[in-house]
Scaffold this motif. Structure first.
Motif, PDB file in Angstrom:
ATOM      1  N   THR A  47       0.866  -1.173   0.000  1.00  0.00           N
ATOM      2  CA  THR A  47       0.000   0.000   0.000  1.00  0.00           C
ATOM      3  C   THR A  47       0.905   1.226   0.000  1.00  0.00           C
ATOM      4  OG1 THR A  47      -1.667  -1.173   1.272  1.00  0.00           O
ATOM      5  CG2 THR A  47      -1.786   1.228   1.279  1.00  0.00           C
ATOM      6  N   GLN A  63      -5.161   9.804  10.692  1.00  0.00           N
ATOM      7  CA  GLN A  63      -5.912   8.541  10.702  1.00  0.00           C
ATOM      8  C   GLN A  63      -4.989   7.345  10.866  1.00  0.00           C
ATOM      9  OE1 GLN A  63      -8.795   7.966   7.557  1.00  0.00           O
ATOM     10  NE2 GLN A  63      -9.263  10.142   7.525  1.00  0.00           N
TER      11      GLN A  63
ATOM     12  N   ASP B  51      -3.550   0.809  -3.230  1.00  0.00           N
ATOM     13  CA  ASP B  51      -3.574  -0.294  -2.276  1.00  0.00           C
ATOM     14  C   ASP B  51      -3.726  -1.616  -3.033  1.00  0.00           C
ATOM     15  OD1 ASP B  51      -3.913  -1.918  -0.069  1.00  0.00           O
ATOM     16  OD2 ASP B  51      -5.413  -0.647   0.877  1.00  0.00           O
ATOM     17  N   HIS B  52      -2.908  -2.603  -2.636  1.00  0.00           N
ATOM     18  CA  HIS B  52      -2.977  -3.915  -3.292  1.00  0.00           C
ATOM     19  C   HIS B  52      -4.186  -4.716  -2.826  1.00  0.00           C
ATOM     20  CE1 HIS B  52      -1.523  -6.321   0.251  1.00  0.00           C
ATOM     21  NE2 HIS B  52      -1.208  -5.100   0.625  1.00  0.00           N
ATOM     22  N   PRO B  59      -8.143  -1.702   5.169  1.00  0.00           N
ATOM     23  CA  PRO B  59      -8.341  -0.823   6.326  1.00  0.00           C
ATOM     24  C   PRO B  59      -8.336   0.651   5.936  1.00  0.00           C
ATOM     25  CG  PRO B  59      -6.543  -2.401   6.731  1.00  0.00           C
ATOM     26  CD  PRO B  59      -6.937  -2.545   5.301  1.00  0.00           C
ATOM     27  N   LEU B  60      -7.518   1.017   4.939  1.00  0.00           N
ATOM     28  CA  LEU B  60      -7.464   2.427   4.547  1.00  0.00           C
ATOM     29  C   LEU B  60      -8.736   2.853   3.822  1.00  0.00           C
ATOM     30  CD1 LEU B  60      -3.732   2.970   3.609  1.00  0.00           C
ATOM     31  CD2 LEU B  60      -5.051   4.231   5.312  1.00  0.00           C
ATOM     32  N   GLN B  63     -11.188   3.426   6.574  1.00  0.00           N
ATOM     33  CA  GLN B  63     -10.920   4.695   7.262  1.00  0.00           C
ATOM     34  C   GLN B  63     -11.388   5.890   6.445  1.00  0.00           C
ATOM     35  OE1 GLN B  63      -6.978   5.242   8.859  1.00  0.00           O
ATOM     36  NE2 GLN B  63      -6.787   3.078   9.326  1.00  0.00           N
ATOM     37  N   LEU B  64     -11.185   5.809   5.119  1.00  0.00           N
ATOM     38  CA  LEU B  64     -11.606   6.916   4.249  1.00  0.00           C
ATOM     39  C   LEU B  64     -13.125   7.063   4.247  1.00  0.00           C
ATOM     40  CD1 LEU B  64      -9.469   7.077   1.004  1.00  0.00           C
ATOM     41  CD2 LEU B  64      -9.802   8.845   2.714  1.00  0.00           C
ATOM     42  N   ARG B  66     -15.028   6.281   6.934  1.00  0.00           N
ATOM     43  CA  ARG B  66     -15.406   6.806   8.258  1.00  0.00           C
ATOM     44  C   ARG B  66     -14.980   8.252   8.436  1.00  0.00           C
ATOM     45  NH1 ARG B  66     -13.530   1.716  10.138  1.00  0.00           N
ATOM     46  NH2 ARG B  66     -11.568   2.704  10.691  1.00  0.00           N
TER      47      ARG B  66
END
Lengths: 269, 269
Positions: A47, A63, B51-52, B59-60, B63-64, B66
């Protein structure tokens, strides 16, 4: 100039504590506010996050501190631009594929008059000396080992030789990871600490925050943290020697093998 | 194949609602689970995240959703790899600097036999046809307008001509943004919706979630959302015509200017 932060861990781990201190240097306790980036190596990929904002102003950096993404290897960078604008293609870490794996690379320093030879499979997408050095390293490795990946000892020697060659032209502190190993080369400033049993309490230098690693780790956890300058005031940070390359795996420093027969590095390709 | 999501807004806005539906297509309601990426254009730069992981497992991405990062332009992509491995340098969006600004680019389609001419300032760092097409577009623009940025109408015509040329070789749905404007080109599938006063209630197609935009917007807010396929079931999504290029600015479709004098596009450089 810039600063580097990296982690190599025996198990997927969060970098939130060290990252919290590091990001303060991105515009608060230090002047590296021209963007930041991080590569997080998971079990089967990478990532990559690059941000034009100062790390202390970045919502994504905040974050990542609150909800850290676990990784076995992480490579992070905060930038103070000396040349070139703040743009994603100029923001470290850079990532490329070699021998079927994703590698990430971040550099601290200025290579001044150095220019990469033209040609080769790996081409820079931005205009930093750093990405050019990374591409040159990979073009050289590809030219030297057309049959594929060599043994670790031979690869290490090859990387050392290319690093020495480039470092003759300027400052070349860098971190390179393939998701398993983490190669760290020091030209001027680079430090590391190993966090392992018996764990202790650490206090960040850049903000009022401490952690008791005994509460957060198992007996067999082990993690190497590498940074331009120490991040905590009560841990045994070790300074790299100028010109030194260290390789980390499983959260520890890999012992150097017996001296290898010289590897011929074909710099022109 | 892949799917695209983009936003162009009159003010910095969160993409969380549309992004929530979109990410479900990254491994849940659809098969695009080979990584995802997003470019968020702020007032003076760009944040790029690739992101792979599948968007629904990332998770990212969670988070984006939320804690969305506000932007005036966003370009997002979920990938189903048909060729090439999952690696950061192959993951959309791609970013480059042109005329002093950061541009991001994401592509849906397969250009099959098309190959970019060699040469030019812009070089691909990975091995996707998509990044090659982006570099070819910028090399062409740079060669056509050596004096710098042309008027909007001339630029639009030039982009249309390059898009038509490349699209003759395969499927070339793409999104391109310079942080102000958003160019969207349709080869096969692309839709958009304008959210503006009087705002309404929207219901995502891919999960049980609805939003009352009346509660979240001011009278003068306006936002265009562009996606490969409509994301909500009760909004007036408009389909692009094959071969059509639309330009969005301030959350609206920019009217086409009167036909321009033909622009000579020098494809060889």
């Amino acid at each position: 100039m810039c600063q580097l932060l990296a982690m190599n861990s025996s198990k997927p781990a969060a970098l939130d504590f060290s990252f919290a201190g590091f990001t303060r240097r991105g515009g608060d306790t230090d002047e590296h506010r021209d963007g930041w980036g991080i590569a997080l190596h998971g079990s089967d990929g990478c990532t990559l996050l690059t941000d034009h904002l100062a790390a202390i102003d970045s919502p994504l950096a905040a974050q990542l501190q609150r909800n850290p993404v676990k990784a076995r290897n992480a490579v992070a960078h905060i930038r103070k631009a000396t040349q070139g604008r703040i743009a994603p293609e100029n923001t470290h870490p850079f990532a490329r594929t070699l021998w079927g794996r994703t590698w990430s690379f971040a550099h601290n320093g200025d290579l001044k008059t150095w220019r990469a030879p033209s040609g080769g499979t790996y081409q820079a997408s931005g205009d930093t000396d750093s990405e050019q050095a990374f591409c040159h390293l990979f073009n050289t490795l590809q030219a030297c080992f057309p049959g594929g990946e060599p043994s670790h000892a031979v690869l290490r020697t090859a990387i050392e030789e290319v690093a020495r060659d480039i470092a003759a032209h300027g400052t070349f502190n860098f971190i390179l990871s393939d998701g398993e190993r983490l190669f760290a080369h020091c030209s001027t400033h680079l430090h590391y600490v190993i966090r392992e049993y018996p764990f202790s309490v650490a206090q960040l230098i850049d903000c009022e925050r401490s952690i008791d690693f005994r509460q957060h780790n198992h007996l067999d956890d082990r993690m190497a943290v590498i940074a331009t300058h120490p991040l905590t005031q009560n841990e045994a940070w070790q300074a790299f020697a100028p010109g030194e390359l260290k390789v980390f795996a499983g959260g520890a420093v890999l012992a150097e093998a017996a001296p290898q027969r010289a590897v011929y590095i074909q710099i022109s390709y």
